[in-house]
Design an enzyme around this catalytic site. Structure first.
Site, short mmCIF file in Angstrom:
data_model
loop_
_atom_site.label_atom_id
_atom_site.label_comp_id
_atom_site.label_asym_id
_atom_site.label_seq_id
_atom_site.Cartn_x
_atom_site.Cartn_y
_atom_site.Cartn_z
N CYS A 83 0.84 -1.20 0.00
CA CYS A 83 0.00 0.00 0.00
C CYS A 83 0.88 1.25 0.00
CB CYS A 83 -0.90 -0.01 1.23
SG CYS A 83 -1.86 1.50 1.44
N CYS A 85 -0.07 4.31 0.45
CA CYS A 85 -0.71 5.41 1.17
C CYS A 85 -0.42 5.40 2.67
CB CYS A 85 -2.21 5.37 0.94
SG CYS A 85 -2.62 5.47 -0.81
N CYS A 102 -1.57 -5.03 -1.35
CA CYS A 102 -2.87 -4.84 -1.99
C CYS A 102 -3.37 -6.13 -2.64
CB CYS A 102 -2.73 -3.73 -3.03
SG CYS A 102 -4.30 -3.16 -3.70
N CYS A 104 -5.19 -5.18 0.77
CA CYS A 104 -4.79 -5.36 2.17
C CYS A 104 -5.87 -6.11 2.94
CB CYS A 104 -4.53 -4.00 2.81
SG CYS A 104 -5.99 -2.95 2.91
#
Length: 144
Positions: A83, A85, A102, A104
């Site tokens: 991820c 972010c 991902c 997740c």
């Protein structure tokens, strides 16, 4: 050929008047864009996962494009679509552990995507599309 992006990091010492002057050099970091193969793999994965999970891309396609590019970059550098972010103290360890790869665990278990890549139809930011082209991704992320 991969495009390189350079960033400059400056360091400014906090010193007392008695401290001797120090020389600090600039650090330049080069970062290559993700490979075309990884971009295409992550684009196709994202589209397929949207269809499979009955989720949609964000109404603002730039969100989708940036996240897919981040996943592709992590796929190239870490060997897993970690991820992009979240902040990690140790990205390599997190990628090996797999919790934030991902899709997740929160996405798989509760349909909660922190990145806003996969949005449920009732989400205020959900668009109506489950597709994005490689050209759209490149256009949005070209100056990043």
């Amino acid at each position: 050929m991969k495009a390189l992006q350079a960033s400059i990091a400056y360091s400014f010492p906090i010193s007392s008047p008695a401290a001797s002057p120090r020389r600090f050099s600039r650090v330049i970091r080069a970062q290559a864009d993700p490979s075309d193969k990884s971009m295409e793999v992550m684009r196709k994965f994202s589209e397929q996962f949207c269809r499979k999970s009955d989720t949609y891309f964000c109404v603002d396609k730039s969100v989708t494009a940036v996240v897919i590019k981040g996943l592709a970059d992590h796929r190239d550098t870490l060997g897993a679509p970690l991820c992009p972010c979240r902040h990690y103290d140790d990205k390599e360890a997190e990628a090996k552990q797999g919790f934030w790869n991902c899709p997740c665990v929160p996405m798989r278990e509760r349909k909660e995507c922190h990145c806003m890549l996969f949005l449920t139809p009732d989400n205020d930011f959900a668009g109506k599309e489950q597709t994005i082209t490689l050209d759209e991704i490149r256009e949005v992320t070209s100056n990043m």
